[in-house]
Design a protein around this motif. Structure first.
Motif, PDB file in Angstrom:
ATOM      1  N   SER A 109       0.862  -1.186   0.000  1.00  0.00           N
ATOM      2  CA  SER A 109       0.000   0.000   0.000  1.00  0.00           C
ATOM      3  C   SER A 109       0.893   1.229   0.000  1.00  0.00           C
ATOM      4  CB  SER A 109      -0.910   0.017   1.239  1.00  0.00           C
ATOM      5  OG  SER A 109      -1.877  -1.010   1.162  1.00  0.00           O
ATOM      6  N   LEU A 110       0.764   2.027  -1.042  1.00  0.00           N
ATOM      7  CA  LEU A 110       1.552   3.250  -1.174  1.00  0.00           C
ATOM      8  C   LEU A 110       0.636   4.434  -0.878  1.00  0.00           C
ATOM      9  CD1 LEU A 110       4.235   4.648  -2.071  1.00  0.00           C
ATOM     10  CD2 LEU A 110       3.316   4.627  -4.403  1.00  0.00           C
ATOM     11  N   PHE A 111       1.017   5.242   0.095  1.00  0.00           N
ATOM     12  CA  PHE A 111       0.198   6.385   0.503  1.00  0.00           C
ATOM     13  C   PHE A 111       0.758   7.664  -0.115  1.00  0.00           C
ATOM     14  CE2 PHE A 111      -0.220   3.063   3.620  1.00  0.00           C
ATOM     15  CZ  PHE A 111      -1.593   3.009   3.850  1.00  0.00           C
ATOM     16  N   LEU A 112      -0.152   8.493  -0.634  1.00  0.00           N
ATOM     17  CA  LEU A 112       0.270   9.643  -1.432  1.00  0.00           C
ATOM     18  C   LEU A 112      -0.500  10.903  -1.051  1.00  0.00           C
ATOM     19  CD1 LEU A 112      -0.396   7.185  -4.071  1.00  0.00           C
ATOM     20  CD2 LEU A 112       1.779   8.334  -4.445  1.00  0.00           C
ATOM     21  N   ASP A 113       0.167  12.028  -1.218  1.00  0.00           N
ATOM     22  CA  ASP A 113      -0.439  13.332  -0.956  1.00  0.00           C
ATOM     23  C   ASP A 113      -0.746  13.999  -2.305  1.00  0.00           C
ATOM     24  OD1 ASP A 113      -1.330  15.562   0.409  1.00  0.00           O
ATOM     25  OD2 ASP A 113       0.658  16.455   0.583  1.00  0.00           O
ATOM     26  N   PRO A 114      -2.014  14.310  -2.611  1.00  0.00           N
ATOM     27  CA  PRO A 114      -2.367  14.847  -3.936  1.00  0.00           C
ATOM     28  C   PRO A 114      -2.108  16.346  -4.062  1.00  0.00           C
ATOM     29  CG  PRO A 114      -4.337  14.579  -2.640  1.00  0.00           C
ATOM     30  CD  PRO A 114      -3.209  14.076  -1.782  1.00  0.00           C
ATOM     31  N   PHE A 115      -1.842  16.761  -5.305  1.00  0.00           N
ATOM     32  CA  PHE A 115      -1.582  18.169  -5.607  1.00  0.00           C
ATOM     33  C   PHE A 115      -2.053  18.456  -7.026  1.00  0.00           C
ATOM     34  CE2 PHE A 115       1.385  21.219  -7.618  1.00  0.00           C
ATOM     35  CZ  PHE A 115       1.131  22.334  -6.849  1.00  0.00           C
ATOM     36  N   VAL A 116      -2.796  19.544  -7.214  1.00  0.00           N
ATOM     37  CA  VAL A 116      -3.263  19.933  -8.546  1.00  0.00           C
ATOM     38  C   VAL A 116      -2.202  20.783  -9.230  1.00  0.00           C
ATOM     39  CG1 VAL A 116      -5.011  21.198  -9.858  1.00  0.00           C
ATOM     40  CG2 VAL A 116      -5.681  19.870  -7.848  1.00  0.00           C
ATOM     41  N   MET A 117      -1.762  20.353 -10.404  1.00  0.00           N
ATOM     42  CA  MET A 117      -0.743  21.074 -11.166  1.00  0.00           C
ATOM     43  C   MET A 117      -1.394  22.207 -11.968  1.00  0.00           C
ATOM     44  SD  MET A 117       1.340  17.663 -12.425  1.00  0.00           S
ATOM     45  CE  MET A 117       2.766  18.541 -13.080  1.00  0.00           C
ATOM     46  N   GLU A 118      -0.574  23.131 -12.456  1.00  0.00           N
ATOM     47  CA  GLU A 118      -1.092  24.294 -13.185  1.00  0.00           C
ATOM     48  C   GLU A 118      -1.863  23.902 -14.444  1.00  0.00           C
ATOM     49  OE1 GLU A 118       1.887  27.174 -14.006  1.00  0.00           O
ATOM     50  OE2 GLU A 118       2.264  27.659 -11.893  1.00  0.00           O
ATOM     51  N   ASN A 119      -1.453  22.808 -15.087  1.00  0.00           N
ATOM     52  CA  ASN A 119      -2.123  22.391 -16.322  1.00  0.00           C
ATOM     53  C   ASN A 119      -3.349  21.519 -16.070  1.00  0.00           C
ATOM     54  OD1 ASN A 119      -0.907  20.046 -15.451  1.00  0.00           O
ATOM     55  ND2 ASN A 119       0.355  19.735 -17.268  1.00  0.00           N
ATOM     56  N   GLY A 120      -3.732  21.362 -14.790  1.00  0.00           N
ATOM     57  CA  GLY A 120      -4.918  20.590 -14.478  1.00  0.00           C
ATOM     58  C   GLY A 120      -4.668  19.115 -14.267  1.00  0.00           C
ATOM     59  N   ASN A 121      -3.410  18.685 -14.397  1.00  0.00           N
ATOM     60  CA  ASN A 121      -3.071  17.300 -14.091  1.00  0.00           C
ATOM     61  C   ASN A 121      -2.954  17.120 -12.582  1.00  0.00           C
ATOM     62  OD1 ASN A 121      -3.000  16.612 -16.794  1.00  0.00           O
ATOM     63  ND2 ASN A 121      -0.799  16.885 -16.991  1.00  0.00           N
ATOM     64  N   LEU A 122      -2.927  15.868 -12.142  1.00  0.00           N
ATOM     65  CA  LEU A 122      -2.827  15.563 -10.722  1.00  0.00           C
ATOM     66  C   LEU A 122      -1.485  14.917 -10.400  1.00  0.00           C
ATOM     67  CD1 LEU A 122      -6.372  14.156  -9.882  1.00  0.00           C
ATOM     68  CD2 LEU A 122      -5.309  16.170  -8.872  1.00  0.00           C
ATOM     69  N   GLN A 123      -0.827  15.449  -9.400  1.00  0.00           N
ATOM     70  CA  GLN A 123       0.445  14.887  -8.944  1.00  0.00           C
ATOM     71  C   GLN A 123       0.248  14.322  -7.538  1.00  0.00           C
ATOM     72  OE1 GLN A 123       4.327  17.105  -9.280  1.00  0.00           O
ATOM     73  NE2 GLN A 123       4.203  17.041  -7.043  1.00  0.00           N
ATOM     74  N   PHE A 124       0.776  13.124  -7.325  1.00  0.00           N
ATOM     75  CA  PHE A 124       0.680  12.481  -6.022  1.00  0.00           C
ATOM     76  C   PHE A 124       2.085  12.220  -5.494  1.00  0.00           C
ATOM     77  CE2 PHE A 124      -3.244  11.548  -8.192  1.00  0.00           C
ATOM     78  CZ  PHE A 124      -4.218  11.672  -7.212  1.00  0.00           C
ATOM     79  N   LYS A 125       2.397  12.831  -4.374  1.00  0.00           N
ATOM     80  CA  LYS A 125       3.710  12.672  -3.751  1.00  0.00           C
ATOM     81  C   LYS A 125       3.654  11.551  -2.718  1.00  0.00           C
ATOM     82  CE  LYS A 125       7.906  13.707  -2.279  1.00  0.00           C
ATOM     83  NZ  LYS A 125       9.101  13.381  -3.067  1.00  0.00           N
ATOM     84  N   ALA A 126       4.533  10.558  -2.868  1.00  0.00           N
ATOM     85  CA  ALA A 126       4.557   9.437  -1.935  1.00  0.00           C
ATOM     86  C   ALA A 126       5.012   9.908  -0.560  1.00  0.00           C
ATOM     87  CB  ALA A 126       5.482   8.345  -2.454  1.00  0.00           C
ATOM     88  N   THR A 127       4.269   9.511   0.462  1.00  0.00           N
ATOM     89  CA  THR A 127       4.614   9.893   1.838  1.00  0.00           C
ATOM     90  C   THR A 127       5.111   8.701   2.651  1.00  0.00           C
ATOM     91  OG1 THR A 127       2.296   9.597   2.506  1.00  0.00           O
ATOM     92  CG2 THR A 127       3.003  11.822   1.861  1.00  0.00           C
ATOM     93  N   ARG A 128       4.566   7.520   2.368  1.00  0.00           N
ATOM     94  CA  ARG A 128       5.009   6.304   3.067  1.00  0.00           C
ATOM     95  C   ARG A 128       4.514   5.097   2.297  1.00  0.00           C
ATOM     96  NH1 ARG A 128       0.623   4.634   6.616  1.00  0.00           N
ATOM     97  NH2 ARG A 128      -1.065   6.175   6.479  1.00  0.00           N
ATOM     98  N   ILE A 129       5.082   3.927   2.624  1.00  0.00           N
ATOM     99  CA  ILE A 129       4.669   2.694   1.960  1.00  0.00           C
ATOM    100  C   ILE A 129       4.639   1.555   2.969  1.00  0.00           C
ATOM    101  CG2 ILE A 129       7.015   2.027   1.248  1.00  0.00           C
ATOM    102  CD1 ILE A 129       5.626   1.024  -1.399  1.00  0.00           C
ATOM    103  N   SER A 130       3.669   0.702   2.779  1.00  0.00           N
ATOM    104  CA  SER A 130       3.540  -0.477   3.615  1.00  0.00           C
ATOM    105  C   SER A 130       3.686  -1.705   2.736  1.00  0.00           C
ATOM    106  CB  SER A 130       2.168  -0.477   4.316  1.00  0.00           C
ATOM    107  OG  SER A 130       1.938  -1.694   4.964  1.00  0.00           O
ATOM    108  N   VAL A 131       4.701  -2.543   3.033  1.00  0.00           N
ATOM    109  CA  VAL A 131       4.946  -3.760   2.256  1.00  0.00           C
ATOM    110  C   VAL A 131       5.004  -4.933   3.233  1.00  0.00           C
ATOM    111  CG1 VAL A 131       6.396  -4.895   0.533  1.00  0.00           C
ATOM    112  CG2 VAL A 131       6.301  -2.400   0.631  1.00  0.00           C
ATOM    113  N   GLY A 132       3.840  -5.439   3.585  1.00  0.00           N
ATOM    114  CA  GLY A 132       3.791  -6.515   4.562  1.00  0.00           C
ATOM    115  C   GLY A 132       4.481  -6.086   5.843  1.00  0.00           C
TER     116      GLY A 132
END
Length: 200
Positions: A109-132
């Motif tokens: 499970s990869l957890f991400l913080d969303p951000f709206v870019m100037e061109n209307g695209n969506l960027q998700f910055k990884a904050t943490r990950i859970s791998v078992g």
């Protein structure tokens, strides 16, 4: 003498009539000019054509609405492809699925913080990950995800910057409908999407 006075009176009324006629004509012309719309230059036909090509509107959505939309897209649009991931919006955005690690299937499970870019695209910055029970660096885990996960072409994974970008400007439905993001506030459940629908 009386004839001279008569001529002077005639001349006076003649000029008075001409003056009055000039005033009336002048006022009439001025009113006509003021009430007639003036078009400066040629009409912008290109703008009109563009406006007619697409209908644009904005929708306000909640996380549950987008989660349902993503699930439907994965089930229907990617039904002929190998799909081994889920994407949901909660307190954070979460990408989950299974990848191979040392020959074994491992859930992540990869957890991400969303951000709206100037061109209307969506960027998700990884904050943490859970791998078992494993403690893997985010960049290492994202490399595994990128190499093994079958994501749509309009989704880009940058392992160095630890971000995932949803290039909405490359994503079109079969109907020609496409989208840009306006706002995404997961904490307040306030999501706004611009929708562009072909006017056919």
């Amino acid at each position: 003498m009386e004839e001279k006075n008569t001529k002077q009176k005639l001349n006076f009324w003649k000029w008075a009539f001409l003056l009055l006629l000039s005033i009336v004509l002048g006022v009439t012309i001025w009113l006509t000019i003021q009430l007639t719309p003036v078009v400066q230059g040629e009409p912008n036909l290109e703008l009109s054509e563009t406006e007619e090509e697409e209908i644009t509107f904005q929708i306000y959505a909640q996380k549950k609405d987008l989660n349902q939309l993503v699930t439907t897209y994965i089930d229907e649009e990617l039904s002929n492809k190998q799909v081994d991931f889920n994407f949901i919006l909660d307190k954070e955005a979460q990408l989950s699925g299974i990848f191979q690690l040392f020959g074994r299937d491992v859930g992540f499970s990869l957890f991400l913080d969303p951000f709206v870019m100037e061109n209307g695209n969506l960027q998700f910055k990884a904050t943490r990950i859970s791998v078992g029970a494993l403690d893997l660096p985010i960049s290492f885990a994202m490399n595994l995800i990128k190499s093994q996960l079958k994501v749509p072409k309009w989704v880009a994974i940058d392992t160095k910057k630890e971000i995932i970008v949803f290039n909405l400007n490359e994503f079109y439905l079969e109907s020609g409908m496409h989208f840009t993001a306006e706002k995404i506030d997961l904490e307040n459940d306030d999501i706004r999407i611009n929708v562009f629908l072909p006017n056919k």
